[in-house]
Design a protein around this motif. Structure first.
Motif, mmCIF file in Angstrom:
data_model
loop_
_atom_site.group_PDB
_atom_site.id
_atom_site.type_symbol
_atom_site.label_atom_id
_atom_site.label_comp_id
_atom_site.label_asym_id
_atom_site.label_seq_id
_atom_site.Cartn_x
_atom_site.Cartn_y
_atom_site.Cartn_z
ATOM 1 N N ASP A 230 0.810 -1.225 0.000
ATOM 2 C CA ASP A 230 0.000 0.000 0.000
ATOM 3 C C ASP A 230 0.843 1.275 0.000
ATOM 4 O O ASP A 230 0.289 2.371 0.132
ATOM 5 C CB ASP A 230 -0.930 0.014 1.211
ATOM 6 N N TYR B 110 -5.712 3.065 4.004
ATOM 7 C CA TYR B 110 -6.633 2.574 2.978
ATOM 8 C C TYR B 110 -7.961 3.324 2.972
ATOM 9 O O TYR B 110 -8.729 3.222 2.029
ATOM 10 C CB TYR B 110 -6.865 1.065 3.099
ATOM 11 N N ARG B 111 -8.249 4.110 4.000
ATOM 12 C CA ARG B 111 -9.507 4.867 4.032
ATOM 13 C C ARG B 111 -9.362 6.281 3.492
ATOM 14 O O ARG B 111 -10.166 6.731 2.711
ATOM 15 C CB ARG B 111 -10.056 4.903 5.450
ATOM 16 N N GLY C 290 -5.196 -3.948 5.894
ATOM 17 C CA GLY C 290 -4.789 -2.670 5.338
ATOM 18 C C GLY C 290 -4.224 -1.785 6.431
ATOM 19 O O GLY C 290 -4.482 -1.996 7.618
#
Length: 132
Positions: free
Chosen positions: A59, A64-65, A104
């Motif tokens: 990532d 991830y948000r 994540g």
């Protein structure tokens, strides 16, 4: 501004007057009964670190948000404000423990919001089951 009068501690037999709930002696310890990750998920802390490293690489260190990048080592030498590894679909809702697709990185503000929402859903499910 009116305030309500103090009441007795909610612990049976305790005569101490408190504004609400329990006195300091009888308040439950926060996080009491919460096990570590090994007991909760059945994986070691070393395995958890390995998963976090792999997800961080995948990532690029972003939440991830919201997409915010993880702080640099120079800006956060002790790692206190780094992103946390999070289950996207919570385990109690059927998410896989070690599946990289279910893991994540998440920043502290997003994690707080997500955890509160998950807790509310869990409490609602528990209340619904109890009502049956």
């Amino acid at each position: 501004m009116p305030t309500r009068p103090p009441t007795r501690c909610a612990h049976p037999g305790c005569p101490v007057l408190v504004p609400k709930g329990r006195c300091d002696e009888h308040k439950p310890a926060p996080w009491a009964g919460r096990d570590d990750k090994a007991a909760r998920y059945g994986i070691s802390s070393g395995r958890w670190r390995t998963l976090k490293r792999r997800v961080t690489e995948r990532d690029n260190g972003c939440c991830y948000r919201c997409g915010i990048e993880q702080p640099d080592q120079a800006d956060d030498p002790d790692g206190e404000h780094g992103h946390q590894l999070d289950h996207i679909v919570p385990i109690f809702e059927g998410g896989a423990v070690e599946d990289l697709d279910n893991l994540g990185l998440i920043c502290e503000p997003c994690h707080l919001v997500k955890s509160k929402a998950e807790a509310a859903r869990a409490n609602a499910n528990r209340a619904r089951r109890k009502a049956r």
